[in-house]
Structure formats: structure tokens, C-alpha cells
Enzyme design. Structure first.
Site, short mmCIF file in Angstrom:
data_model
loop_
_atom_site.label_atom_id
_atom_site.label_comp_id
_atom_site.label_asym_id
_atom_site.label_seq_id
_atom_site.Cartn_x
_atom_site.Cartn_y
_atom_site.Cartn_z
N ASP A 190 -10.65 -1.99 22.82
CA ASP A 190 -10.30 -2.47 24.16
C ASP A 190 -10.69 -3.94 24.29
O ASP A 190 -11.87 -4.29 24.17
CB ASP A 190 -11.04 -1.63 25.21
CG ASP A 190 -10.62 -1.97 26.65
OD1 ASP A 190 -9.80 -2.88 26.84
OD2 ASP A 190 -11.14 -1.31 27.58
N GLU B 298 -6.17 -1.52 23.59
CA GLU B 298 -6.09 -1.50 25.05
C GLU B 298 -6.14 -2.92 25.60
O GLU B 298 -6.99 -3.72 25.21
CB GLU B 298 -7.28 -0.67 25.58
CG GLU B 298 -7.31 -0.50 27.09
CD GLU B 298 -8.43 0.46 27.53
OE1 GLU B 298 -8.88 1.30 26.70
OE2 GLU B 298 -8.86 0.37 28.69
N ASP C 73 -4.31 -1.14 30.66
CA ASP C 73 -5.31 -0.78 31.66
C ASP C 73 -5.12 -1.73 32.85
O ASP C 73 -4.37 -1.42 33.80
CB ASP C 73 -6.71 -0.89 31.02
CG ASP C 73 -7.88 -0.73 31.96
OD1 ASP C 73 -7.65 -0.57 33.16
OD2 ASP C 73 -9.05 -0.77 31.50
N LYS D 196 -6.61 4.61 35.74
CA LYS D 196 -7.84 4.54 36.52
C LYS D 196 -7.42 4.73 37.97
O LYS D 196 -6.61 3.96 38.49
CB LYS D 196 -8.56 3.21 36.32
CG LYS D 196 -9.23 3.12 34.96
CD LYS D 196 -9.99 1.84 34.78
CE LYS D 196 -10.53 1.75 33.36
NZ LYS D 196 -10.97 0.37 33.05
N GLY E 214 -12.44 4.91 32.65
CA GLY E 214 -13.64 4.99 33.47
C GLY E 214 -14.05 3.61 33.95
O GLY E 214 -13.64 2.60 33.39
O1 OSB Z 1 -11.81 -1.64 30.44
O2 OSB Z 1 -11.99 0.45 30.40
C1 OSB Z 1 -12.45 -0.64 30.70
C2 OSB Z 1 -15.99 -0.23 32.10
C3 OSB Z 1 -15.96 -1.14 33.13
C4 OSB Z 1 -14.82 -1.88 33.35
C5 OSB Z 1 -13.71 -1.72 32.51
C6 OSB Z 1 -13.73 -0.80 31.48
C7 OSB Z 1 -14.90 -0.07 31.26
C8 OSB Z 1 -15.05 0.87 30.15
C9 OSB Z 1 -16.13 1.94 30.28
O3 OSB Z 1 -14.43 0.81 29.11
C10 OSB Z 1 -15.57 3.24 30.70
C11 OSB Z 1 -16.67 4.17 31.15
O4 OSB Z 1 -17.43 4.63 30.31
O5 OSB Z 1 -16.76 4.44 32.36
MG MG Z 2 -10.03 -1.07 29.56
#
Ligand code: OSB
Ligand code: MG
Length: 368
Positions: A189, A214, A239, A263, A291
Site C-alpha cells: 500500500d 494499493e 483506496d 472504507k 481499516g
Molecule cells: O491506507 O489503508 C490505509 C491506516 C490508516 C490510514 C490509512 C490506511 C491504514 C491502514 C491500516 O492500512 C488499516 C488498519 O489496520 O486499520
Molecule cells: Mg490504503
């Protein structure tokens, strides 16, 4: 159904470990809880997944507090509501601010499911009793500590490993991971850290057999993502780019996306999430639930939406203990062998631990 009053809680909770992405490091989570209370005194809960700073998107916790207090809660309180979908219309005049909208809508969905005496997963049209989860690991200064974390999470049974990357912390990191774990389901990501100028690096990632990359490019760049996807084999997952059903439809049509990270906060709530889910099913686009380092309340909503049929890849809804010393729900979320049971109690299916909520609240407001 009529919402008599809404309570806003500003929560400050320190995570057990810092979490680093290409846009920054976070350990102290400053976020909001929304409690919607009906005429019978029944409560529904929602979480606003913003952070203190607008690094992931333009929203941040203070902006959401203001949106909720001045615009969104007044649009809903004391109104006759037949169904949580009605909030789309009540919010329609107010642009974006999806995480704020989602938080209030989530509380209304929980309340609606509780008033029907059924689990939220069922109310949303969920069909699964068990969901598959992976884990998202932040950028580490030192590769050995990342490899050690990966080993631990693979041993715990998480169904796939996601690692964060950024320019300069990408090819070498992925090469080391693959050298040590040649066969694990792995993805990366970038949180928008690249541009089309980096196409060589992005192409070089094809050698690592990633499930997906991602959000390689900026959120608004659907056209550039389509260009990139023509150049690389690794499927692009979006995302930050997907804020609505229309965004998702356009990204699919343009060829900018092959997999979607859902999300609920980013798309403005569960009603919109359901629509995107149905679109992905129709268009054969694999889907999974991302998340935002949620407390158990947001986590519970993520579990409920993931119970829908087309969430067909493991999500980021890891155990409470990965984030928190003590979570805000009872029981806490416990992943076993990469799986979570969808709760069967009414609403979000977990009890809110009011004592813990109180302990972590730094500001509150009742709106009636
Ligand atoms: O890009 O998915 C993301 C956490 C904070 C902001 C963006 C992201 C994330 C994560 C963690 O990848 C996901 C989690 O464990 O909640
Ligand atoms: Mg992400």
C-alpha cells in the site's frame, strides 16, 4: 424511528505501537464517537474514523466535530426516519465530509438494527457467519523488525500481509520479504506516494507476485491510474480515490481499478458501501474491507459490512489487541487463524464499554 438526541464524544486513545505510512506516523488517535438515542432510550453507536491531522484525506477530527455539531446532527435530530438510507437525502445539501456523515449514519444503522432486534450484519444483507482477515503493517526503520512482525502475523494465521511502501522504501523491502516468505499472500500500500514518473519502480514490483498494489498515485488521478494499469501487471487496488458509488463506477469504466478497498467512512457510510458492494459484484471487481485504526466500535461496523457476499478478499480488520491496550467494546475483537465470527447479538453485536469510553473522552456534547 425518531432520534431524540445525539451525543458526541471526542476520544483520545494511544495505540500500543506507532503506525507509519507514506504520509506520516500516528500513535495517538484523536477521533469521535457518535451515540444516537431514540424515544425509547435505545442507543446506536458510530465511529468517525478521522485523525487529528488531514493527512489521509482532507477531513480531520475537528472538522468532523464541527460538521456534526453544526450541520449533520441538526439535520437528523427529531426527524421522522423510516430507514437509515433516508440520511442520504437529509445530508444531500452538504458536500463531501464523508467520514463525519458516515459516523452519524453508522449510529442510526446500529439503532435501526437494534430496534428490529437483529444483528446489523443481517440488516445490511450480510450472508456470512465468518469473515477472513489479513493485517496491515506500517513502514519500519529496520527491515529485520518488519520481517519479524511478518513472521509473527503469518504464524498467528492472518490470511494476507499488507506492507506499507514509499519511494526509497519499496523494491529492497519487497525483495527481502519475498526472499524470506516466497509464498505468502502479500500486497503493498503506497498511500498515494508515487506519480507516473515512477513508472519504472512500479513496473519492477511485478516481479514480486503481489496480490495487488494499493493506491499508488494521488487520489484524484483516475486517468493516471488507468495509464499505469496498462503498464504494470500487478492489479491496482484503489483506496483514497473511491469516495462514492459514482467514483467507483467511473474508475471501473476507465480501467483505473481492478480491486476495491472499501472504507465505510471514506465513502460516506454503510448505505453507500452497500451500493458499491453491489456494483463490484455486478462488475466482477474483487472487494475487501480496509481499516482506519478504528476502536472496537468502528471495527464492529467493518465486521458487519464484510459479511456481505462479495467481500471476497481478506480485509484489514485485525484483533483489538493489535492496536489497543484495552478496547471500547466487550468482548474485544479476536481474530483466530485469520478468521472472525460475525456476532449474532442485535445491532453491532458488541457491548460498548461505557467506563472505557468515559475514561478516554476529552470533550463531549449533547445535541437535542
Ligand atoms: O491506507 O489503508 C490505509 C491506516 C490508516 C490510514 C490509512 C490506511 C491504514 C491502514 C491500516 O492500512 C488499516 C488498519 O489496520 O486499520
Ligand atoms: Mg490504503
Amino acid at each position: 424511528m425518531k432520534i431524540e438526541k445525539v451525543k458526541l464524544y471526542k476520544i483520545n486513545m494511544r495505540m500500543r505501537n506507532p503506525f507509519t505510512t507514506s504520509f506520516g506516523t500516528e500513535q495517538d488517535r484523536l477521533f469521535l464517537l457518535v451515540e444516537a438515542i431514540d424515544e425509547q432510550g435505545l442507543s446506536g453507536w458510530g465511529e468517525c474514523v478521522t485523525s487529528e491531522r488531514p493527512l489521509y484525506s482532507e477531513e480531520f477530527t475537528q472538522s468532523s466535530w464541527y460538521m456534526l455539531e453544526k450541520f449533520l446532527v441538526p439535520a437528523v435530530v427529531k426527524k421522522e426516519i423510516d430507514h437509515p438510507d433516508d440520511l442520504q437525502e437529509l445530508f444531500h445539501a452538504y458536500k463531501r465530509n464523508n467520514m463525519a456523515k458516515s459516523a452519524l449514519e453508522a449510529a442510526v444503522w446500529d439503532l435501526y438494527a437494534k430496534s428490529k432486534g437483529e444483528p446489523l450484519a443481517k440488516t445490511l444483507g450480510g450472508v456470512k457467519s465468518k469473515i477472513q482477515v489479513g493485517i496491515s503493517l506500517g513502514i519500519e526503520e529496520n527491515i529485520d523488525s518488519l520481517l519479524e512482525s511478518i513472521k509473527g502475523k503469518v504464524d498467528e494465521g492472518y490470511k494476507r500481509i499488507k506492507v506499507k511502501i514509499k519511494p526509497g522504501k519499496d523494491i529492497d523491502v519487497l525483495r527481502e520479504i519475498r526472499a524470506n516468505f516466497p509464498d505468502i499472500p502479500l500486497m503493498a500500500d503506497a498511500n498515494s506516494a508515487y506519480t507516473l514518473k515512477d513508472i519504472k519502480v512500479l513496473k519492477a514490483m511485478d516481479q514480486f507476485n503481489l496480490m495487488m498494489i494499493e493506491q499508488p498515485l494521488t487520489a484524484g488521478d483516475l486517468i493516471d491510474h488507468a495509464t499505469l494499469q496498462k503498464e504494470i501487471e500487478t492489479p491496482i487496488c484503489l483506496d483514497e480515490s473511491i469516495h462514492s458509488y459514482e467514483n467507483a463506477r467511473q474508475a471501473i469504466e476507465l480501467g483505473s481499478v481492478n480491486i476495491i478497498n472499501m472504507k465505510v467512512g471514506r465513502v460516506g457510510g454503510l448505505t453507500q458501501a452497500k451500493k458499491i458492494h453491489d456494483l463490484c459484484e455486478k462488475e466482477n471487481i474483487p472487494l475487501w474491507c480496509g481499516g482506519m485504526l478504528e476502536s472496537g466500535i468502528g471495527r464492529a461496523h467493518n465486521i458487519a459490512i464484510t459479511s456481505l457476499a462479495n467481500f471476497n478478499l481478506p480485509g484489514d480488520t485485525a484483533s483489538s489487541s493489535r492496536y489497543w491496550e484495552k478496547d471500547l467494546i466487550e468482548p474485544e475483537v479476536v481474530v483466530e487463524q485469520g478468521e472472525l465470527l460475525v456476532p449474532e447479538k442485535p445491532g453491532i453485536g458488541f457491548d460498548v464499554n461505557l467506563e472505557e469510553v468515559e475514561r478516554n473522552t476529552i470533550e463531549r456534547k449533547v445535541i437535542e
